[in-house]
Scaffold this motif. Structure first.
Motif, PDB file in Angstrom:
ATOM      1  N   GLU A 266       4.354  -6.197   2.462  1.00 25.27           N
ATOM      2  CA  GLU A 266       3.989  -7.670   1.991  1.00 25.27           C
ATOM      3  C   GLU A 266       4.819  -8.170   0.805  1.00 25.27           C
ATOM      4  O   GLU A 266       5.112  -9.104   0.655  1.00 25.27           O
ATOM      5  CB  GLU A 266       2.656  -7.652   1.881  1.00 25.27           C
ATOM      6  CG  GLU A 266       1.668  -7.605   2.881  1.00 25.27           C
ATOM      7  CD  GLU A 266       0.088  -7.664   2.595  1.00 25.27           C
ATOM      8  OE1 GLU A 266      -0.322  -7.406   1.550  1.00 25.27           O
ATOM      9  OE2 GLU A 266      -0.710  -7.510   3.706  1.00 25.27           O
ATOM     10  N   ALA A 267       5.317  -6.946  -0.043  1.00 19.65           N
ATOM     11  CA  ALA A 267       6.122  -7.196  -1.158  1.00 19.65           C
ATOM     12  C   ALA A 267       7.630  -7.535  -0.778  1.00 19.65           C
ATOM     13  O   ALA A 267       8.300  -7.727  -1.575  1.00 19.65           O
ATOM     14  CB  ALA A 267       5.947  -6.260  -2.183  1.00 19.65           C
ATOM     15  N   GLY A 268       8.037  -7.323   0.562  1.00 18.34           N
ATOM     16  CA  GLY A 268       9.183  -7.294   1.189  1.00 18.34           C
ATOM     17  C   GLY A 268      10.130  -6.224   0.954  1.00 18.34           C
ATOM     18  O   GLY A 268      11.427  -6.018   0.966  1.00 18.34           O
ATOM     19  N   TRP A 269       9.519  -4.819   0.553  1.00 17.69           N
ATOM     20  CA  TRP A 269      10.096  -3.594   0.191  1.00 17.69           C
ATOM     21  C   TRP A 269      10.549  -2.803   1.550  1.00 17.69           C
ATOM     22  O   TRP A 269      11.428  -2.305   1.755  1.00 17.69           O
ATOM     23  CB  TRP A 269       9.567  -2.767  -0.671  1.00 17.69           C
ATOM     24  CG  TRP A 269       9.268  -3.251  -2.059  1.00 17.69           C
ATOM     25  CD1 TRP A 269       9.797  -4.653  -2.608  1.00 17.69           C
ATOM     26  CD2 TRP A 269       8.519  -2.943  -3.272  1.00 17.69           C
ATOM     27  NE1 TRP A 269       9.477  -4.768  -3.867  1.00 17.69           N
ATOM     28  CE2 TRP A 269       8.939  -3.704  -4.532  1.00 17.69           C
ATOM     29  CE3 TRP A 269       7.817  -1.855  -3.487  1.00 17.69           C
ATOM     30  CZ2 TRP A 269       8.076  -3.487  -5.588  1.00 17.69           C
ATOM     31  CZ3 TRP A 269       7.093  -1.787  -4.626  1.00 17.69           C
ATOM     32  CH2 TRP A 269       7.334  -2.383  -5.829  1.00 17.69           C
ATOM     33  N   ILE A 270       9.671  -2.964   2.529  1.00 24.48           N
ATOM     34  CA  ILE A 270       9.722  -2.351   3.744  1.00 24.48           C
ATOM     35  C   ILE A 270       9.710  -3.328   4.910  1.00 24.48           C
ATOM     36  O   ILE A 270       8.638  -4.005   4.899  1.00 24.48           O
ATOM     37  CB  ILE A 270       8.662  -1.332   3.920  1.00 24.48           C
ATOM     38  CG1 ILE A 270       8.468  -0.197   2.820  1.00 24.48           C
ATOM     39  CG2 ILE A 270       8.662  -0.494   5.233  1.00 24.48           C
ATOM     40  CD1 ILE A 270       7.480   0.800   2.826  1.00 24.48           C
ATOM     41  N   VAL A 271      10.601  -3.598   5.637  1.00 26.49           N
ATOM     42  CA  VAL A 271      10.761  -4.687   6.660  1.00 26.49           C
ATOM     43  C   VAL A 271      10.654  -4.062   7.988  1.00 26.49           C
ATOM     44  O   VAL A 271      10.479  -4.910   8.849  1.00 26.49           O
ATOM     45  CB  VAL A 271      11.772  -5.785   6.350  1.00 26.49           C
ATOM     46  CG1 VAL A 271      11.605  -6.263   5.187  1.00 26.49           C
ATOM     47  CG2 VAL A 271      13.071  -4.689   6.373  1.00 26.49           C
ATOM     48  N   ALA A 272      11.013  -2.615   7.943  1.00 25.36           N
ATOM     49  CA  ALA A 272      11.202  -2.082   9.471  1.00 25.36           C
ATOM     50  C   ALA A 272       9.816  -1.383   9.706  1.00 25.36           C
ATOM     51  O   ALA A 272       8.906  -1.199   8.843  1.00 25.36           O
ATOM     52  CB  ALA A 272      12.418  -1.104   9.574  1.00 25.36           C
TER      53      ALA A 272
ATOM     54  N   ILE B  22      19.109  -3.663  12.043  1.00 27.11           N
ATOM     55  CA  ILE B  22      19.631  -3.043  10.977  1.00 27.11           C
ATOM     56  C   ILE B  22      18.516  -2.486  10.022  1.00 27.11           C
ATOM     57  O   ILE B  22      18.891  -1.237   9.619  1.00 27.11           O
ATOM     58  CB  ILE B  22      20.440  -4.190  10.258  1.00 27.11           C
ATOM     59  CG1 ILE B  22      21.656  -4.640  10.989  1.00 27.11           C
ATOM     60  CG2 ILE B  22      21.091  -3.548   8.870  1.00 27.11           C
ATOM     61  CD1 ILE B  22      22.565  -5.744  10.476  1.00 27.11           C
ATOM     62  N   ALA B  23      17.461  -3.223   9.859  1.00 27.31           N
ATOM     63  CA  ALA B  23      16.275  -2.556   9.104  1.00 27.31           C
ATOM     64  C   ALA B  23      15.717  -1.323   9.726  1.00 27.31           C
ATOM     65  O   ALA B  23      15.560  -0.328   9.084  1.00 27.31           O
ATOM     66  CB  ALA B  23      15.388  -3.476   8.848  1.00 27.31           C
ATOM     67  N   GLU B  24      15.521  -1.282  10.774  1.00 25.51           N
ATOM     68  CA  GLU B  24      15.115  -0.100  11.788  1.00 25.51           C
ATOM     69  C   GLU B  24      16.081   0.870  11.840  1.00 25.51           C
ATOM     70  O   GLU B  24      15.599   2.267  11.532  1.00 25.51           O
ATOM     71  CB  GLU B  24      14.761  -0.593  13.196  1.00 25.51           C
ATOM     72  CG  GLU B  24      13.741  -1.653  13.406  1.00 25.51           C
ATOM     73  CD  GLU B  24      12.321  -1.090  13.114  1.00 25.51           C
ATOM     74  OE1 GLU B  24      12.155   0.160  13.142  1.00 25.51           O
ATOM     75  OE2 GLU B  24      11.417  -2.060  12.917  1.00 25.51           O
ATOM     76  N   GLN B  25      17.455   0.766  11.842  1.00 31.65           N
ATOM     77  CA  GLN B  25      18.150   1.956  11.815  1.00 31.65           C
ATOM     78  C   GLN B  25      18.080   2.230  10.504  1.00 31.65           C
ATOM     79  O   GLN B  25      18.401   3.422  10.282  1.00 31.65           O
ATOM     80  CB  GLN B  25      19.917   1.164  12.097  1.00 31.65           C
ATOM     81  CG  GLN B  25      19.982   0.733  13.546  1.00 31.65           C
ATOM     82  CD  GLN B  25      21.204   0.007  13.811  1.00 31.65           C
ATOM     83  OE1 GLN B  25      21.978  -0.289  13.023  1.00 31.65           O
ATOM     84  NE2 GLN B  25      21.547  -0.415  15.000  1.00 31.65           N
ATOM     85  N   ARG B  26      18.233   1.539   9.516  1.00 33.13           N
ATOM     86  CA  ARG B  26      18.268   1.885   7.996  1.00 33.13           C
ATOM     87  C   ARG B  26      16.964   2.864   7.792  1.00 33.13           C
ATOM     88  O   ARG B  26      17.063   3.991   7.056  1.00 33.13           O
ATOM     89  CB  ARG B  26      18.180   1.114   7.100  1.00 33.13           C
ATOM     90  CG  ARG B  26      18.352   1.355   5.449  1.00 33.13           C
ATOM     91  CD  ARG B  26      18.579   0.186   4.770  1.00 33.13           C
ATOM     92  NE  ARG B  26      19.754  -0.558   5.029  1.00 33.13           N
ATOM     93  CZ  ARG B  26      19.439  -1.978   5.458  1.00 33.13           C
ATOM     94  NH1 ARG B  26      18.338  -2.438   5.413  1.00 33.13           N
ATOM     95  NH2 ARG B  26      20.818  -2.561   5.189  1.00 33.13           N
TER      96      ARG B  26
END
Length: 518
Positions: A202-208, A456-460
């Protein structure tokens, strides 16, 4: 309420035990308890101040920053409760003797104020941990007022038990008490891990890792007792996401094995080292596999893009295929016409090709093709027509793609007619309407871009961040194994008598003398 009650009870009892043991030691030695109580009061004030300051800071932040701070507080709380569980698992039974030994040393080296310092630091440590842990639990709780009541009850009960232990009226098996409460706290801490990962999203730190996994609405409907237990106490939401489930399991399973693996089956020094090294090697192997497989497996989806004019365009190998009006057109995308930047490949294709059209045009038909009037340069009196017409089309196609997935595509086409005869002194070339223009819709382009960003987020996450965490865990395990190896070597080199071990020759002579004596 139950979670905060157990936290307040356990943390409060730790502080009460330390204070009670120090108070009993001072009383036996005829020392005043006033310095100790001053230290305890100062630590309590400081602990409350920590909780108040953290709460005020959090409430003054914007929403996203509040979520980020909740994640940090949750991480610190998980660290505190984990270290507390691990420390108590090893020291609960001998806690009284250890504290009395430290208190005796402090009294020998100083005064009762030295013991006051011990009490202050001990209560400050427990109070700070309690403040952070309770604050994180309040944030995850569905009813903050009930959570606060549970914490107060737990602290009061722990204080009463501490007084009873000091007076000698209560005897408590500390090892069993901390073991049983440790079971519950492991579940609460695992729930805090899950909550921390959600607030980080929710803070935008983890998007995946936000794929839905389970629907627990049937098990814990809103307002039910099950929801109060599962969500309010254990911190498990009705819709856990993939990264949250992974974090919950990654914390719960190792901690449960550490706490409850039968003592008879625990490996000894050499076996423990081999187990640690084996787990470390397995973690590195999994990390390497994830780093290789994740970027390949988590490619953005290659979906067709809807056209603003109707129809669709899709990518097929080294070509794009545009379908509209029942017709399908394929255009090859040569590598020589591409430019790649930041992983996105762009093609810009320009061509001029013969086009279909009437071989002759009357003056009226020419005006119609030109939007209702004759083109500039055609004099109706001198060149009344009809004209011979040669048709062509100038086409510009733009295509963007990444990792085999189409991101955007468009075509701009201009029809060109070359007129001769009909009174024209020289051939004239004009651009006319009727080109086949199309482009991907804005919604389709936005969806394709979002799909690539998510990929890209999932790959990272799965190809870089999780492997990095596994490598760090492997290095920690290897460091523990190395420390154990060095400790065993030191113990082997230093016998219990304190003298260095005899050489093999001396040992053989001693055995010979022993046999001769017998």
């Amino acid at each position: 309420m139950l979670a905060t009650l157990v936290i307040g009870l356990r943390e409060g009892l730790e502080a009460a035990l330390i204070v009670g043991i120090i108070a009993a030691f001072l009383k036996r030695n005829g020392k005043s308890l006033l310095p100790m109580w001053i230290g305890v009061a100062a630590a309590l004030v400081a602990s409350v101040a920590v909780g108040v300051v953290l709460t005020v800071i959090e409430q003054s932040l914007p929403q996203a920053a509040q979520e980020g701070m909740e994640s940090i507080i949750g991480l610190v709380a998980v660290f505190f409760v984990t270290s507390m569980i691990v420390w108590m698992a090893h020291h609960a039974r001998g806690m009284k003797k250890e504290l009395e030994a430290e208190a005796g040393q402090a009294l020998r080296e100083g005064t009762a104020w030295a013991l006051a310092g011990m009490a202050f630091l001990a209560v400050l440590k427990e109070g700070f941990e309690t403040s952070v842990f309770l604050l994180a639990t309040f944030q995850a709780s569905t009813d903050a007022s009930l959570a606060a009541v549970g914490a107060v009850i737990g602290v009061l009960v722990s204080a009463g038990i501490g007084v009873g232990i000091y007076q000698g009226g209560i005897r408590l098996d500390l090892g069993r008490f901390f073991r049983y409460t440790g079971v519950f706290l492991i579940l609460v801490a695992a729930g805090l891990v899950l909550t921390m990962l959600r607030t980080a999203h929710e803070a935008g730190w983890i998007v995946a890792g936000q794929q839905r996994t389970l629907d627990l609405g049937w098990l814990a409907p809103n307002g039910s007792i099950q929801a109060a237990l599962i969500t309010g106490v254990l911190g498990i939401p009705a819709d856990p996401r993939l990264i949250e489930v992974v974090g919950w399991v990654a914390y719960l399973v190792p901690m449960a094995l550490f706490m409850f693996w039968p003592a008879a089956l625990r490996p000894r020094s050499g076996g423990a080292r081999r187990l640690q090294l084996g787990i470390a090697i397995a973690a590195i192997a999994i990390a390497a596999g994830a780093a290789v497989v994740a970027p390949l497996a988590l490619q953005p989806a290659n979906r067709p893009l809807a056209l603003a004019q109707g129809g669709e365009v899709r990518m097929s190998g080294d070509s794009i295929v545009e379908t509209s009006g029942g017709h399908e057109r394929r255009v090859t995308l040569p590598a020589s016409a591409s430019v790649t930047r930041d992983g996105v490949t762009t093609w810009t294709l320009r061509s001029t090709d013969p086009a279909a059209g009437p071989a002759t045009l009357s003056r009226t038909a020419l005006a119609t093709q030109n939007g209702g009037r004759l083109p500039v340069g055609v004099d109706a009196n001198r060149a009344p027509g009809p004209y011979r017409a040669t048709w062509s089309a100038a086409t510009t196609r733009s295509v963007r793609a990444a990792d085999g997935a189409l991101l955007d595509a468009s075509q701009q086409q201009t029809r060109v007619v070359t007129l001769s005869g009909g009174g024209l002194s020289t051939p004239r070339t004009f651009s006319v309407s009727g080109g086949e223009n199309w482009r991907a819709s804005d919604a389709a382009v936005a969806a394709a871009g979002a799909s690539r960003t998510a990929a890209i987020a999932e790959q990272r996450l799965w190809g870089a961040q999780v492997p990095a965490a596994l490598v760090v865990a492997a290095l920690v395990l290897a460091a523990f194994a190395l420390r154990s190896f060095r400790r065993d070597r030191r113990e082997a080199a230093t016998p219990a008598s304190g003298r260095p071990p005899a050489s093999p020759l001396t040992a053989a002579q001693n055995r010979t003398s022993l046999h001769a004596t017998h």
